[in-house]
Design a protein around this motif. Structure first.
Motif, PDB file in Angstrom:
ATOM      1  N   LEU A  31     -19.480  -4.425  93.976  1.00 33.30           N
ATOM      2  CA  LEU A  31     -19.239  -4.153  95.289  1.00 33.30           C
ATOM      3  C   LEU A  31     -17.498  -3.719  94.861  1.00 33.30           C
ATOM      4  O   LEU A  31     -17.069  -3.689  95.730  1.00 33.30           O
ATOM      5  CB  LEU A  31     -19.572  -5.920  95.615  1.00 33.30           C
ATOM      6  N   ALA A  32     -17.682  -4.117  93.646  1.00 31.29           N
ATOM      7  CA  ALA A  32     -15.539  -3.266  93.964  1.00 31.29           C
ATOM      8  C   ALA A  32     -15.416  -2.917  93.320  1.00 31.29           C
ATOM      9  O   ALA A  32     -14.321  -1.263  93.713  1.00 31.29           O
ATOM     10  CB  ALA A  32     -14.893  -4.103  92.673  1.00 31.29           C
ATOM     11  N   ARG A  33     -16.228  -1.860  92.543  1.00 27.54           N
ATOM     12  CA  ARG A  33     -16.726   0.013  92.476  1.00 27.54           C
ATOM     13  C   ARG A  33     -17.089   0.778  93.077  1.00 27.54           C
ATOM     14  O   ARG A  33     -16.871   2.371  93.087  1.00 27.54           O
ATOM     15  CB  ARG A  33     -16.938  -0.235  91.410  1.00 27.54           C
ATOM     16  N   ASP A  74     -33.922 -10.583  97.984  1.00 29.57           N
ATOM     17  CA  ASP A  74     -34.459 -12.349  97.286  1.00 29.57           C
ATOM     18  C   ASP A  74     -33.855 -13.281  97.633  1.00 29.57           C
ATOM     19  O   ASP A  74     -34.690 -14.360  98.096  1.00 29.57           O
ATOM     20  CB  ASP A  74     -34.881 -11.984  95.907  1.00 29.57           C
ATOM     21  N   GLU A  75     -32.754 -13.357  98.248  1.00 28.30           N
ATOM     22  CA  GLU A  75     -32.255 -14.374  98.649  1.00 28.30           C
ATOM     23  C   GLU A  75     -31.319 -15.103  99.873  1.00 28.30           C
ATOM     24  O   GLU A  75     -31.428 -15.991 100.662  1.00 28.30           O
ATOM     25  CB  GLU A  75     -30.258 -13.943  98.128  1.00 28.30           C
ATOM     26  N   VAL A  76     -32.641 -13.304 100.724  1.00 26.06           N
ATOM     27  CA  VAL A  76     -32.511 -14.029 102.319  1.00 26.06           C
ATOM     28  C   VAL A  76     -33.946 -14.265 102.118  1.00 26.06           C
ATOM     29  O   VAL A  76     -35.260 -13.944 102.478  1.00 26.06           O
ATOM     30  CB  VAL A  76     -32.281 -12.073 102.807  1.00 26.06           C
ATOM     31  N   ALA A  96     -28.494  -7.270 108.345  1.00 25.74           N
ATOM     32  CA  ALA A  96     -27.393  -6.226 107.985  1.00 25.74           C
ATOM     33  C   ALA A  96     -25.950  -6.810 107.986  1.00 25.74           C
ATOM     34  O   ALA A  96     -24.778  -5.675 106.946  1.00 25.74           O
ATOM     35  CB  ALA A  96     -27.483  -6.012 109.872  1.00 25.74           C
ATOM     36  N   ASP A  97     -25.892  -7.452 107.571  1.00 34.04           N
ATOM     37  CA  ASP A  97     -24.995  -8.307 106.676  1.00 34.04           C
ATOM     38  C   ASP A  97     -24.700  -7.918 105.356  1.00 34.04           C
ATOM     39  O   ASP A  97     -23.639  -7.217 104.638  1.00 34.04           O
ATOM     40  CB  ASP A  97     -24.389 -10.232 107.188  1.00 34.04           C
ATOM     41  N   GLY A  98     -26.033  -7.597 104.900  1.00 41.55           N
ATOM     42  CA  GLY A  98     -25.976  -7.490 103.250  1.00 41.55           C
ATOM     43  C   GLY A  98     -25.927  -6.102 102.930  1.00 41.55           C
ATOM     44  O   GLY A  98     -25.330  -5.392 102.611  1.00 41.55           O
ATOM     45  N   LEU A  99     -25.893  -5.086 103.998  1.00 43.68           N
ATOM     46  CA  LEU A  99     -26.464  -3.567 103.964  1.00 43.68           C
ATOM     47  C   LEU A  99     -24.763  -3.244 104.730  1.00 43.68           C
ATOM     48  O   LEU A  99     -24.058  -2.676 104.051  1.00 43.68           O
ATOM     49  CB  LEU A  99     -27.175  -2.934 105.266  1.00 43.68           C
ATOM     50  N   ASN A 100     -23.953  -3.701 104.805  1.00 45.28           N
ATOM     51  CA  ASN A 100     -22.833  -4.094 105.273  1.00 45.28           C
ATOM     52  C   ASN A 100     -21.790  -4.037 104.511  1.00 45.28           C
ATOM     53  O   ASN A 100     -20.854  -3.624 104.403  1.00 45.28           O
ATOM     54  CB  ASN A 100     -22.182  -4.710 106.656  1.00 45.28           C
ATOM     55  N   ARG A 101     -22.216  -4.739 103.922  1.00 44.13           N
ATOM     56  CA  ARG A 101     -21.653  -5.331 102.473  1.00 44.13           C
ATOM     57  C   ARG A 101     -21.832  -4.284 100.999  1.00 44.13           C
ATOM     58  O   ARG A 101     -20.829  -4.003 100.445  1.00 44.13           O
ATOM     59  CB  ARG A 101     -22.350  -6.237 101.995  1.00 44.13           C
ATOM     60  N   LEU A 188     -23.252  -1.614 112.620  1.00 44.20           N
ATOM     61  CA  LEU A 188     -24.600  -2.843 112.411  1.00 44.20           C
ATOM     62  C   LEU A 188     -23.802  -4.696 112.567  1.00 44.20           C
ATOM     63  O   LEU A 188     -23.623  -5.003 111.964  1.00 44.20           O
ATOM     64  CB  LEU A 188     -25.660  -3.086 111.286  1.00 44.20           C
ATOM     65  N   ASP A 189     -24.062  -4.666 113.950  1.00 45.78           N
ATOM     66  CA  ASP A 189     -23.566  -6.115 114.112  1.00 45.78           C
ATOM     67  C   ASP A 189     -24.602  -6.912 114.601  1.00 45.78           C
ATOM     68  O   ASP A 189     -25.352  -7.167 115.371  1.00 45.78           O
ATOM     69  CB  ASP A 189     -22.176  -6.155 115.296  1.00 45.78           C
TER      70      ASP A 189
END
Length: 219
Positions: A31-33, A74-76, A96-101, A188-189
């Motif tokens: 997520l950082a790189r 798997d956390e969803v 969608a939230d995960g895809l946005n991340r 994606l909202d």
């Protein structure tokens, strides 16, 4: 040793705690790189393991990244509560939230342009490596089966018609999300997810879901 006795296992047993530390670190680094600057060396150092320990589990960084994406999925939670519209809306919003991340992985917060980002890289990795492709396919098959079961439960309860294929229903929902992510690049909202679920279920519901009326702007 008698034939009934199992053969002794060789080598050290795989450590679940090491797996968790590695995937925790890999998610943070990813997520950082972002994909391009994702470093196995950094993951190993952050997880406190030798690179050989990491490579015994995942032979390439693509394999490790797929494992991280699978863990995030798997956390969803997938659960039928008796309201299929609410259940699918909640599930798709979390996806969608995960895809946005993943879209923002390695990108500065100020970056305004939408991107397929990491998801596109995972698709490319699946095309590069046959075994990565199999792992990605197995990951989606396993997760999709849970949603298919949810839809089947809604059919059994009378919320959805029994003559509609659960696989087709979910293909319409998930396919639209990934098309928007990978092809059009549009947001994606929650509003998009709500409209998508309503439109899809109107074709499958025993009683069509009413479309919310647009509110008139005050003059």
């Amino acid at each position: 040793m008698s034939p009934a006795e199992p053969a002794p296992r060789r080598g050290r047993p795989r450590s679940e705690s090491a797996d968790t530390r590695i995937t925790d670190a890999a998610l943070e680094v990813l997520l950082a790189r972002g994909y391009d600057r994702f470093s196995v060396d950094e993951v190993a150092a952050q997880a406190g393991v030798a690179k050989t320990t990491l490579y015994r589990r995942w032979p390439t960084r693509d394999h490790l990244i797929v494992a991280v994406v699978a863990r995030v999925q798997d956390e969803v939670l997938v659960e039928y509560t008796g309201d299929v519209r609410a259940d699918l809306t909640r599930y798709l919003n979390e996806i969608a939230d995960g895809l946005n991340r993943m879209r923002q992985a390695g990108r500065p917060a100020s970056a305004g342009k939408q991107s397929a980002g990491l998801v596109a890289e995972v698709v490319a990795a699946a095309a590069r490596h046959a075994d990565v492709g199999e792992a990605v396919g197995a990951m989606f098959a396993r997760r999709n089966t849970l949603v298919h079961t949810l839809i089947e439960q809604a059919q059994e309860s009378g919320e959805l018609r029994r003559d509609v294929d659960p696989v087709v229903i979910f293909d319409q929902l998930a396919g639209a999300l990934y098309y928007r992510l990978l092809i059009t690049g549009l947001p994606l909202d929650a509003a998009y997810v709500d409209g998508l679920v309503t439109s899809t279920l109107n074709g499958a519901s025993a009683q069509p879901v009413p479309v919310p009326e647009a509110k008139e702007e005050p003059r």
